[in-house]
Write an enzyme that holds these catalytic residues in place. Sequence first.
Site, PDB file in Angstrom:
ATOM      1  CB  SER A   1      -4.308 -11.631  -0.351  1.00  0.00           C
ATOM      2  OG  SER A   1      -3.240 -10.819  -0.799  1.00  0.00           O
ATOM      3  CE  LYS A   2      -2.499 -16.834  -7.376  1.00  0.00           C
ATOM      4  NZ  LYS A   2      -3.403 -17.501  -8.282  1.00  0.00           N
ATOM      5  NE  ARG A   3      -4.399  -8.427  -4.636  1.00  0.00           N
ATOM      6  CZ  ARG A   3      -5.046  -7.820  -3.662  1.00  0.00           C
ATOM      7  NH1 ARG A   3      -4.595  -6.699  -3.159  1.00  0.00           N
ATOM      8  NH2 ARG A   3      -6.182  -8.319  -3.194  1.00  0.00           N
TER       9      ARG A   3
END
Length: 474
Positions: free
Chosen positions: A253-255
Amino acid sequence: MTKVRTRFAPSPTGYMHVGNLRTAIFEYLIAKHNDGDFILRIEDTDQERKVEGAIDFIYNTLELCNIHISEGPNNKGEYGPYIQSERIDIYKKYAEELVKMGKAYYCFCTEERLDKLRKKAEEDKVAFMYDGHCKNLSKEEIEQKIKNGEKYVIRQLMPKEGVSVYNDLVYGEIKVENRLLEDQILLKSDGYPTYNFANVIDDHLMNITHVIRGNEYIMSTPKYNLLYDAFGWEKPTYIHVAMVLGSDGQKLSKRNGDASFMDLYNDGYIPEAIINYLVMLGWSPETNDEIFSMDELIKIFDPKRINKSPAVFDIKKLNWINAHYIKKLDTEKLLSITVPHLKEAYDLSNKTDEWIKELVLIHQDHISYGKEIVEVTDLFFRENIKLNEECTTFMNQEGIENTIKVFKSEIEKIEDWTTENINNAIMSTKEKANVKGKMLYMPIRIKVSGQMHGPELPDTIHLLGKELVLNRLK
Ligand code: GLU
Protein backbone atom coordinates in the site's frame (compact mmCIF):
# COMPACT_ATOMS: atom_id res chain seq x y z
CA MET A 1 -18.37 -14.99 -30.78
CA THR A 2 -18.55 -12.12 -28.32
CA LYS A 3 -15.55 -9.89 -28.30
CA VAL A 4 -13.50 -10.23 -25.13
CA ARG A 5 -13.50 -6.99 -23.17
CA THR A 6 -11.59 -6.46 -19.94
CA ARG A 7 -11.25 -3.35 -17.86
CA PHE A 8 -8.78 -1.77 -15.50
CA ALA A 9 -10.67 0.16 -12.86
CA PRO A 10 -8.31 2.06 -10.59
CA SER A 11 -9.22 4.75 -8.13
CA PRO A 12 -7.50 8.02 -9.02
CA THR A 13 -5.08 8.12 -6.10
CA GLY A 14 -2.08 9.43 -8.05
CA TYR A 15 -0.15 6.35 -7.12
CA MET A 16 0.18 2.88 -8.56
CA HIS A 17 1.76 0.09 -6.62
CA VAL A 18 2.98 -2.95 -8.43
CA GLY A 19 0.02 -5.07 -7.28
CA ASN A 20 -2.38 -2.75 -9.08
CA LEU A 21 -0.20 -2.68 -12.12
CA ARG A 22 -0.05 -6.46 -12.18
CA THR A 23 -3.84 -6.60 -12.27
CA ALA A 24 -3.80 -4.20 -15.22
CA ILE A 25 -1.27 -6.39 -17.02
CA PHE A 26 -3.35 -9.53 -16.48
CA GLU A 27 -6.41 -7.70 -17.80
CA TYR A 28 -4.48 -6.45 -20.79
CA LEU A 29 -3.00 -9.84 -21.61
CA ILE A 30 -6.35 -11.58 -21.43
CA ALA A 31 -7.90 -8.99 -23.73
CA LYS A 32 -5.06 -9.03 -26.24
CA HIS A 33 -4.63 -12.80 -26.22
CA ASN A 34 -8.21 -12.92 -27.48
CA ASP A 35 -7.95 -9.94 -29.86
CA GLY A 36 -10.21 -8.08 -27.49
CA ASP A 37 -10.48 -4.61 -25.97
CA PHE A 38 -8.89 -3.23 -22.83
CA ILE A 39 -10.89 -0.48 -21.18
CA LEU A 40 -9.78 2.05 -18.60
CA ARG A 41 -12.48 3.10 -16.15
CA ILE A 42 -11.83 5.55 -13.37
CA GLU A 43 -13.51 4.65 -10.08
CA ASP A 44 -13.70 7.99 -8.36
CA THR A 45 -16.88 7.64 -6.36
CA ASP A 46 -14.91 8.01 -3.17
CA GLN A 47 -14.37 11.70 -3.70
CA GLU A 48 -12.15 12.03 -0.63
CA ARG A 49 -9.45 9.85 -2.16
CA LYS A 50 -9.36 11.81 -5.39
CA VAL A 51 -6.06 13.42 -6.35
CA GLU A 52 -5.47 16.17 -8.93
CA GLY A 53 -3.80 14.90 -12.13
CA ALA A 54 -4.34 11.28 -11.19
CA ILE A 55 -5.89 10.29 -14.51
CA ASP A 56 -2.90 11.60 -16.45
CA PHE A 57 -0.73 9.71 -14.04
CA ILE A 58 -2.54 6.46 -14.85
CA TYR A 59 -2.23 7.15 -18.57
CA ASN A 60 1.49 7.88 -18.22
CA THR A 61 2.07 4.70 -16.28
CA LEU A 62 0.24 2.48 -18.76
CA GLU A 63 1.90 4.19 -21.70
CA LEU A 64 5.36 3.62 -20.20
CA CYS A 65 4.40 -0.02 -19.82
CA ASN A 66 3.33 -0.27 -23.43
CA ILE A 67 -0.22 -1.13 -22.38
CA HIS A 68 -2.58 0.28 -24.96
CA ILE A 69 -5.98 1.46 -23.86
CA SER A 70 -8.79 0.75 -26.29
CA GLU A 71 -11.37 2.94 -24.54
CA GLY A 72 -11.08 5.30 -21.63
CA PRO A 73 -11.45 8.90 -20.40
CA ASN A 74 -8.90 10.22 -22.92
CA ASN A 75 -9.85 7.82 -25.71
CA LYS A 76 -12.91 7.61 -27.84
CA GLY A 77 -15.41 4.88 -27.07
CA GLU A 78 -19.04 3.98 -27.38
CA TYR A 79 -19.58 3.19 -23.74
CA GLY A 80 -18.56 6.41 -21.98
CA PRO A 81 -18.32 8.34 -19.86
CA TYR A 82 -15.47 6.26 -18.47
CA ILE A 83 -15.25 8.22 -15.23
CA GLN A 84 -17.74 7.10 -12.61
CA SER A 85 -18.41 10.55 -11.17
CA GLU A 86 -19.76 11.48 -14.62
CA ARG A 87 -22.21 8.57 -14.53
CA ILE A 88 -24.13 9.46 -11.39
CA ASP A 89 -27.50 9.71 -13.15
CA ILE A 90 -27.06 6.24 -14.58
CA TYR A 91 -26.53 4.66 -11.16
CA LYS A 92 -29.46 6.55 -9.68
CA LYS A 93 -31.75 5.34 -12.43
CA TYR A 94 -30.80 1.70 -11.95
CA ALA A 95 -30.96 1.91 -8.16
CA GLU A 96 -34.49 3.24 -8.36
CA GLU A 97 -35.41 0.55 -10.81
CA LEU A 98 -34.26 -2.04 -8.31
CA VAL A 99 -36.43 -0.44 -5.62
CA LYS A 100 -39.41 -0.72 -7.96
CA MET A 101 -38.62 -4.38 -8.55
CA GLY A 102 -38.55 -4.97 -4.78
CA LYS A 103 -34.84 -5.88 -4.83
CA ALA A 104 -33.68 -2.75 -3.00
CA TYR A 105 -35.09 -0.31 -0.47
CA TYR A 106 -34.69 3.17 0.94
CA CYS A 107 -32.98 3.29 4.30
CA PHE A 108 -33.22 6.35 6.53
CA CYS A 109 -31.23 5.01 9.47
CA THR A 110 -29.10 7.69 11.05
CA GLU A 111 -25.40 7.39 11.80
CA GLU A 112 -26.26 7.30 15.51
CA ARG A 113 -28.51 4.31 15.06
CA LEU A 114 -25.94 2.49 12.97
CA ASP A 115 -23.22 3.31 15.49
CA LYS A 116 -25.33 1.77 18.23
CA LEU A 117 -25.77 -1.38 16.16
CA ARG A 118 -22.04 -1.49 15.51
CA LYS A 119 -21.26 -1.13 19.20
CA LYS A 120 -23.75 -3.82 20.11
CA ALA A 121 -22.21 -6.18 17.56
CA GLU A 122 -18.79 -5.45 19.01
CA GLU A 123 -20.00 -6.24 22.52
CA ASP A 124 -21.61 -9.46 21.32
CA LYS A 125 -18.43 -10.25 19.41
CA VAL A 126 -20.28 -10.79 16.13
CA ALA A 127 -19.63 -9.19 12.75
CA PHE A 128 -21.75 -6.09 12.22
CA MET A 129 -24.54 -6.48 9.73
CA TYR A 130 -27.31 -4.01 9.00
CA ASP A 131 -30.52 -5.32 10.57
CA GLY A 132 -32.95 -4.47 7.78
CA HIS A 133 -34.77 -1.93 9.94
CA CYS A 134 -36.06 0.12 7.00
CA LYS A 135 -37.00 -2.63 4.60
CA ASN A 136 -40.69 -2.64 5.51
CA LEU A 137 -41.42 1.08 5.38
CA SER A 138 -44.63 1.89 3.55
CA LYS A 139 -44.69 3.97 0.41
CA GLU A 140 -46.31 6.84 2.37
CA GLU A 141 -43.73 6.73 5.12
CA ILE A 142 -40.95 6.86 2.56
CA GLU A 143 -42.50 9.79 0.72
CA GLN A 144 -43.03 11.67 3.97
CA LYS A 145 -39.44 11.16 5.08
CA ILE A 146 -38.07 12.30 1.76
CA LYS A 147 -40.33 15.35 1.92
CA ASN A 148 -38.97 16.08 5.41
CA GLY A 149 -35.53 16.16 3.89
CA GLU A 150 -34.34 13.09 5.76
CA LYS A 151 -31.14 11.65 4.36
CA TYR A 152 -31.33 8.20 2.86
CA VAL A 153 -29.34 5.51 1.18
CA ILE A 154 -30.56 2.72 -1.08
CA ARG A 155 -29.78 -0.78 0.12
CA GLN A 156 -29.85 -4.06 -1.73
CA LEU A 157 -32.40 -6.51 -0.32
CA MET A 158 -30.70 -9.86 0.15
CA PRO A 159 -32.44 -13.21 0.24
CA LYS A 160 -32.25 -14.66 3.73
CA GLU A 161 -32.22 -18.28 2.73
CA GLY A 162 -30.41 -20.48 0.29
CA VAL A 163 -26.87 -20.51 -1.00
CA SER A 164 -25.22 -18.50 -3.75
CA VAL A 165 -22.73 -20.30 -5.93
CA TYR A 166 -20.53 -19.17 -8.76
CA ASN A 167 -17.42 -20.31 -10.55
CA ASP A 168 -14.20 -18.39 -10.46
CA LEU A 169 -11.68 -19.21 -13.15
CA VAL A 170 -8.82 -19.33 -10.65
CA TYR A 171 -10.48 -20.39 -7.39
CA GLY A 172 -13.15 -22.68 -8.74
CA GLU A 173 -16.53 -22.98 -7.08
CA ILE A 174 -17.30 -20.27 -4.51
CA LYS A 175 -20.25 -20.78 -2.20
CA VAL A 176 -21.78 -18.31 0.24
CA GLU A 177 -24.83 -18.72 2.41
CA ASN A 178 -27.27 -15.96 1.58
CA ARG A 179 -28.07 -15.22 5.23
CA LEU A 180 -24.48 -13.99 5.54
CA LEU A 181 -24.96 -11.37 2.84
CA GLU A 182 -25.58 -7.90 4.21
CA ASP A 183 -28.21 -5.59 2.76
CA GLN A 184 -25.37 -3.52 1.36
CA ILE A 185 -25.59 0.11 0.39
CA LEU A 186 -25.86 0.69 -3.33
CA LEU A 187 -26.39 4.43 -3.39
CA LYS A 188 -24.94 6.66 -0.68
CA SER A 189 -26.71 9.65 0.86
CA ASP A 190 -24.60 12.01 -1.27
CA GLY A 191 -26.08 10.37 -4.38
CA TYR A 192 -22.84 8.57 -5.25
CA PRO A 193 -22.90 4.84 -5.80
CA THR A 194 -20.75 2.46 -3.80
CA TYR A 195 -18.15 0.35 -5.55
CA ASN A 196 -20.43 -2.61 -4.88
CA PHE A 197 -23.10 -1.13 -7.11
CA ALA A 198 -21.18 0.85 -9.69
CA ASN A 199 -18.94 -2.05 -10.68
CA VAL A 200 -21.94 -4.13 -11.70
CA ILE A 201 -23.73 -1.40 -13.59
CA ASP A 202 -20.59 -0.34 -15.42
CA ASP A 203 -19.32 -3.81 -16.21
CA HIS A 204 -22.68 -4.64 -17.72
CA LEU A 205 -23.18 -1.41 -19.64
CA MET A 206 -19.61 -1.49 -20.91
CA ASN A 207 -20.01 -5.07 -22.13
CA ILE A 208 -17.19 -6.36 -19.97
CA THR A 209 -16.79 -10.09 -20.51
CA HIS A 210 -13.99 -10.86 -18.01
CA VAL A 211 -13.69 -9.24 -14.61
CA ILE A 212 -10.16 -9.58 -13.25
CA ARG A 213 -9.61 -8.11 -9.81
CA GLY A 214 -8.10 -8.61 -6.38
CA ASN A 215 -9.47 -11.52 -4.40
CA GLU A 216 -10.68 -9.21 -1.64
CA TYR A 217 -13.85 -9.12 -3.77
CA ILE A 218 -14.28 -12.86 -4.05
CA MET A 219 -16.84 -13.14 -1.25
CA SER A 220 -18.78 -10.03 -2.34
CA THR A 221 -19.24 -11.34 -5.84
CA PRO A 222 -22.40 -13.32 -4.93
CA LYS A 223 -24.01 -9.98 -4.03
CA TYR A 224 -23.04 -8.62 -7.43
CA ASN A 225 -24.44 -11.72 -9.08
CA LEU A 226 -27.78 -11.12 -7.37
CA LEU A 227 -27.83 -7.72 -9.03
CA TYR A 228 -27.09 -9.22 -12.42
CA ASP A 229 -29.89 -11.71 -11.83
CA ALA A 230 -32.35 -9.02 -10.72
CA PHE A 231 -31.79 -7.14 -13.96
CA GLY A 232 -31.68 -10.31 -16.01
CA TRP A 233 -28.16 -9.54 -17.22
CA GLU A 234 -25.51 -12.01 -18.28
CA LYS A 235 -22.71 -12.35 -15.75
CA PRO A 236 -19.05 -11.92 -16.71
CA THR A 237 -16.32 -14.51 -16.23
CA TYR A 238 -14.67 -13.89 -12.88
CA ILE A 239 -10.94 -14.12 -12.38
CA HIS A 240 -9.93 -13.20 -8.88
CA VAL A 241 -6.22 -12.85 -8.21
CA ALA A 242 -4.30 -13.19 -4.99
CA MET A 243 -2.63 -10.20 -3.47
CA VAL A 244 0.93 -9.08 -3.89
CA LEU A 245 2.43 -8.75 -0.44
CA GLY A 246 5.32 -6.57 0.66
CA SER A 247 8.47 -8.14 2.06
CA ASP A 248 6.93 -7.62 5.51
CA GLY A 249 4.11 -9.98 4.54
CA GLN A 250 1.63 -7.09 4.58
CA LYS A 251 -0.55 -5.96 1.73
CA LEU A 252 1.27 -3.48 -0.51
CA SER A 253 0.00 0.00 0.00
CA LYS A 254 0.98 3.61 -0.27
CA ARG A 255 1.27 3.65 3.49
CA ASN A 256 4.03 1.10 3.77
CA GLY A 257 5.72 2.97 0.93
CA ASP A 258 6.17 -0.24 -0.96
CA ALA A 259 7.04 -0.74 -4.56
CA SER A 260 5.34 2.03 -6.45
CA PHE A 261 5.79 1.66 -10.19
CA MET A 262 6.92 5.28 -10.58
CA ASP A 263 9.52 4.96 -7.82
CA LEU A 264 10.95 1.94 -9.56
CA TYR A 265 10.85 3.68 -12.92
CA ASN A 266 12.55 6.76 -11.52
CA ASP A 267 15.26 4.57 -10.04
CA GLY A 268 16.03 3.29 -13.52
CA TYR A 269 14.08 0.06 -13.70
CA ILE A 270 12.96 -0.83 -17.22
CA PRO A 271 9.18 -1.00 -17.66
CA GLU A 272 9.47 -4.17 -19.81
CA ALA A 273 11.44 -5.81 -17.04
CA ILE A 274 8.96 -4.72 -14.37
CA ILE A 275 6.15 -6.19 -16.45
CA ASN A 276 8.07 -9.39 -17.07
CA TYR A 277 8.70 -9.71 -13.34
CA LEU A 278 5.15 -8.88 -12.31
CA VAL A 279 3.56 -11.37 -14.67
CA MET A 280 5.75 -14.13 -13.27
CA LEU A 281 4.70 -13.05 -9.80
CA GLY A 282 1.54 -15.05 -9.41
CA TRP A 283 1.45 -16.69 -12.83
CA SER A 284 3.61 -19.31 -14.46
CA PRO A 285 4.08 -20.36 -18.05
CA GLU A 286 4.16 -23.99 -19.11
CA THR A 287 7.92 -23.89 -19.60
CA ASN A 288 10.72 -22.95 -17.22
CA ASP A 289 11.56 -19.81 -19.18
CA GLU A 290 11.57 -16.58 -17.22
CA ILE A 291 12.19 -13.83 -19.73
CA PHE A 292 9.26 -12.80 -21.91
CA SER A 293 8.46 -9.80 -24.04
CA MET A 294 4.97 -8.34 -24.02
CA ASP A 295 4.24 -9.93 -27.41
CA GLU A 296 5.30 -13.33 -26.17
CA LEU A 297 3.20 -12.91 -23.05
CA ILE A 298 0.18 -12.00 -25.14
CA LYS A 299 0.66 -15.16 -27.11
CA ILE A 300 1.04 -17.58 -24.21
CA PHE A 301 -0.94 -16.04 -21.37
CA ASP A 302 -3.44 -18.45 -19.91
CA PRO A 303 -5.35 -17.12 -16.88
CA LYS A 304 -5.97 -20.65 -15.66
CA ARG A 305 -2.32 -20.72 -14.66
CA ILE A 306 -2.71 -17.79 -12.26
CA ASN A 307 -1.65 -18.75 -8.74
CA LYS A 308 -4.15 -19.03 -5.91
CA SER A 309 -1.78 -18.05 -3.14
CA PRO A 310 -0.43 -14.58 -2.46
CA ALA A 311 2.95 -13.64 -3.90
CA VAL A 312 5.65 -11.67 -2.14
CA PHE A 313 7.23 -8.81 -3.99
CA ASP A 314 10.90 -9.74 -4.12
CA ILE A 315 13.19 -6.91 -5.14
CA LYS A 316 16.13 -9.31 -5.60
CA LYS A 317 14.26 -11.24 -8.26
CA LEU A 318 13.20 -8.01 -9.93
CA ASN A 319 16.83 -6.89 -9.90
CA TRP A 320 17.87 -10.12 -11.56
CA ILE A 321 15.32 -9.71 -14.34
CA ASN A 322 16.03 -6.02 -14.70
CA ALA A 323 19.79 -6.64 -14.98
CA HIS A 324 19.02 -8.98 -17.83
CA TYR A 325 17.18 -6.19 -19.66
CA ILE A 326 19.87 -3.62 -18.88
CA LYS A 327 22.51 -5.79 -20.54
CA LYS A 328 20.54 -5.52 -23.77
CA LEU A 329 19.92 -1.76 -23.75
CA ASP A 330 21.38 0.41 -26.49
CA THR A 331 23.82 3.09 -25.39
CA GLU A 332 21.37 5.96 -25.64
CA LYS A 333 18.78 4.25 -23.48
CA LEU A 334 21.42 3.13 -21.02
CA LEU A 335 22.69 6.70 -20.67
CA SER A 336 19.18 8.01 -20.16
CA ILE A 337 18.56 5.81 -17.12
CA THR A 338 21.96 6.34 -15.53
CA VAL A 339 23.41 9.77 -16.27
CA PRO A 340 20.72 11.77 -14.43
CA HIS A 341 21.58 9.81 -11.28
CA LEU A 342 25.29 10.41 -11.76
CA LYS A 343 24.66 14.12 -12.21
CA GLU A 344 22.66 14.23 -9.04
CA ALA A 345 25.26 12.40 -7.00
CA TYR A 346 28.56 13.72 -8.35
CA ASP A 347 30.13 16.83 -9.76
CA LEU A 348 30.59 16.03 -13.44
CA SER A 349 31.47 19.55 -14.53
CA ASN A 350 35.08 18.68 -15.40
CA LYS A 351 34.19 15.40 -17.13
CA THR A 352 33.71 15.08 -20.86
CA ASP A 353 30.65 13.39 -22.37
CA GLU A 354 33.01 10.76 -23.74
CA TRP A 355 34.31 10.00 -20.27
CA ILE A 356 30.80 9.74 -18.83
CA LYS A 357 29.71 7.48 -21.65
CA GLU A 358 32.69 5.19 -21.13
CA LEU A 359 32.05 5.12 -17.40
CA VAL A 360 28.48 4.02 -17.94
CA LEU A 361 29.30 1.51 -20.66
CA ILE A 362 31.91 -0.38 -18.65
CA HIS A 363 29.30 -0.81 -15.92
CA GLN A 364 26.47 -1.98 -18.15
CA ASP A 365 26.92 -5.58 -17.04
CA HIS A 366 27.40 -4.63 -13.42
CA ILE A 367 24.20 -2.84 -12.50
CA SER A 368 20.68 -4.10 -11.84
CA TYR A 369 18.96 -0.73 -12.19
CA GLY A 370 19.91 2.75 -13.39
CA LYS A 371 20.45 4.41 -10.04
CA GLU A 372 22.84 1.67 -8.96
CA ILE A 373 25.40 3.35 -11.21
CA VAL A 374 26.01 5.79 -8.35
CA GLU A 375 27.21 3.14 -5.91
CA VAL A 376 29.32 1.21 -8.35
CA THR A 377 31.13 4.25 -9.71
CA ASP A 378 31.89 5.76 -6.35
CA LEU A 379 35.56 4.83 -6.73
CA PHE A 380 35.89 7.22 -9.67
CA PHE A 381 34.86 10.21 -7.61
CA ARG A 382 36.28 9.51 -4.18
CA GLU A 383 39.23 11.58 -3.01
CA ASN A 384 40.63 8.97 -0.67
CA ILE A 385 40.06 5.30 -0.66
CA LYS A 386 39.76 3.32 2.53
CA LEU A 387 40.31 -0.41 2.43
CA ASN A 388 38.06 -2.84 4.22
CA GLU A 389 39.42 -5.71 6.23
CA GLU A 390 39.35 -8.22 3.40
CA CYS A 391 41.35 -5.90 1.15
CA THR A 392 43.82 -5.01 3.90
CA THR A 393 44.47 -8.68 4.65
CA PHE A 394 45.04 -9.35 0.99
CA MET A 395 47.43 -6.43 0.63
CA ASN A 396 49.51 -7.55 3.60
CA GLN A 397 50.68 -10.64 1.75
CA GLU A 398 54.31 -11.00 0.82
CA GLY A 399 55.48 -9.69 -2.53
CA ILE A 400 52.58 -7.36 -3.10
CA GLU A 401 54.52 -4.23 -2.36
CA ASN A 402 56.94 -5.15 -5.13
CA THR A 403 54.14 -5.81 -7.64
CA ILE A 404 52.74 -2.36 -6.97
CA LYS A 405 56.16 -0.75 -7.27
CA VAL A 406 56.78 -2.40 -10.63
CA PHE A 407 53.33 -1.53 -11.91
CA LYS A 408 53.75 2.10 -10.87
CA SER A 409 56.92 2.49 -12.86
CA GLU A 410 55.27 0.86 -15.88
CA ILE A 411 52.38 3.31 -15.63
CA GLU A 412 54.71 6.28 -15.32
CA LYS A 413 56.24 5.31 -18.67
CA ILE A 414 52.96 5.51 -20.56
CA GLU A 415 52.77 8.55 -22.82
CA ASP A 416 49.64 7.79 -24.74
CA TRP A 417 46.95 7.00 -22.15
CA THR A 418 45.01 4.23 -23.90
CA THR A 419 43.43 1.07 -22.58
CA GLU A 420 45.79 -0.90 -24.77
CA ASN A 421 48.90 0.70 -23.30
CA ILE A 422 47.51 0.18 -19.82
CA ASN A 423 47.00 -3.46 -20.62
CA ASN A 424 50.61 -3.62 -21.84
CA ALA A 425 51.75 -2.12 -18.53
CA ILE A 426 49.93 -4.87 -16.68
CA MET A 427 51.56 -7.47 -18.92
CA SER A 428 55.06 -6.09 -18.33
CA THR A 429 54.36 -6.12 -14.60
CA LYS A 430 53.50 -9.78 -14.94
CA GLU A 431 56.93 -10.41 -16.48
CA LYS A 432 59.03 -8.14 -14.33
CA ALA A 433 57.45 -8.92 -10.97
CA ASN A 434 57.00 -12.55 -11.92
CA VAL A 435 53.39 -12.79 -10.71
CA LYS A 436 50.24 -13.92 -12.44
CA GLY A 437 46.50 -14.39 -12.07
CA LYS A 438 44.98 -13.15 -8.87
CA MET A 439 48.36 -12.13 -7.46
CA LEU A 440 48.83 -9.82 -10.44
CA TYR A 441 45.41 -8.28 -10.89
CA MET A 442 44.09 -8.09 -7.36
CA PRO A 443 46.79 -5.93 -5.78
CA ILE A 444 46.54 -3.46 -8.65
CA ARG A 445 42.76 -3.44 -8.51
CA ILE A 446 42.66 -2.93 -4.76
CA LYS A 447 45.30 -0.23 -4.86
CA VAL A 448 43.67 1.84 -7.60
CA SER A 449 40.00 1.23 -6.84
CA GLY A 450 39.86 0.28 -3.18
CA GLN A 451 37.78 -2.78 -3.89
CA MET A 452 38.09 -6.35 -5.04
CA HIS A 453 35.47 -6.31 -7.78
CA GLY A 454 34.58 -4.05 -10.64
CA PRO A 455 34.64 -3.69 -14.39
CA GLU A 456 37.66 -4.72 -16.50
CA LEU A 457 40.85 -3.48 -14.86
CA PRO A 458 42.37 -1.65 -17.89
CA ASP A 459 39.02 0.10 -18.47
CA THR A 460 38.86 1.15 -14.85
CA ILE A 461 42.41 2.47 -14.85
CA HIS A 462 41.87 4.28 -18.11
CA LEU A 463 38.85 6.09 -16.75
CA LEU A 464 40.49 6.98 -13.49
CA GLY A 465 43.17 8.86 -15.40
CA LYS A 466 46.93 8.77 -15.07
CA GLU A 467 47.24 11.38 -12.37
CA LEU A 468 44.76 9.83 -9.99
CA VAL A 469 46.09 6.32 -10.60
CA LEU A 470 49.67 7.40 -9.81
CA ASN A 471 48.41 9.16 -6.71
CA ARG A 472 46.71 6.03 -5.50
CA LEU A 473 49.74 3.87 -6.27
CA LYS A 474 51.92 5.97 -4.00
N1 GLU B 1 -11.50 0.39 -7.87
C1 GLU B 1 -11.28 -0.95 -7.45
C2 GLU B 1 -9.91 -1.08 -6.84
O1 GLU B 1 -9.10 -0.20 -7.02
C3 GLU B 1 -11.41 -1.83 -8.67
C4 GLU B 1 -11.70 -3.23 -8.39
C5 GLU B 1 -12.18 -3.89 -9.68
O2 GLU B 1 -11.35 -4.06 -10.57
O3 GLU B 1 -13.36 -4.18 -9.80
O4 GLU B 1 -9.63 -2.01 -6.15
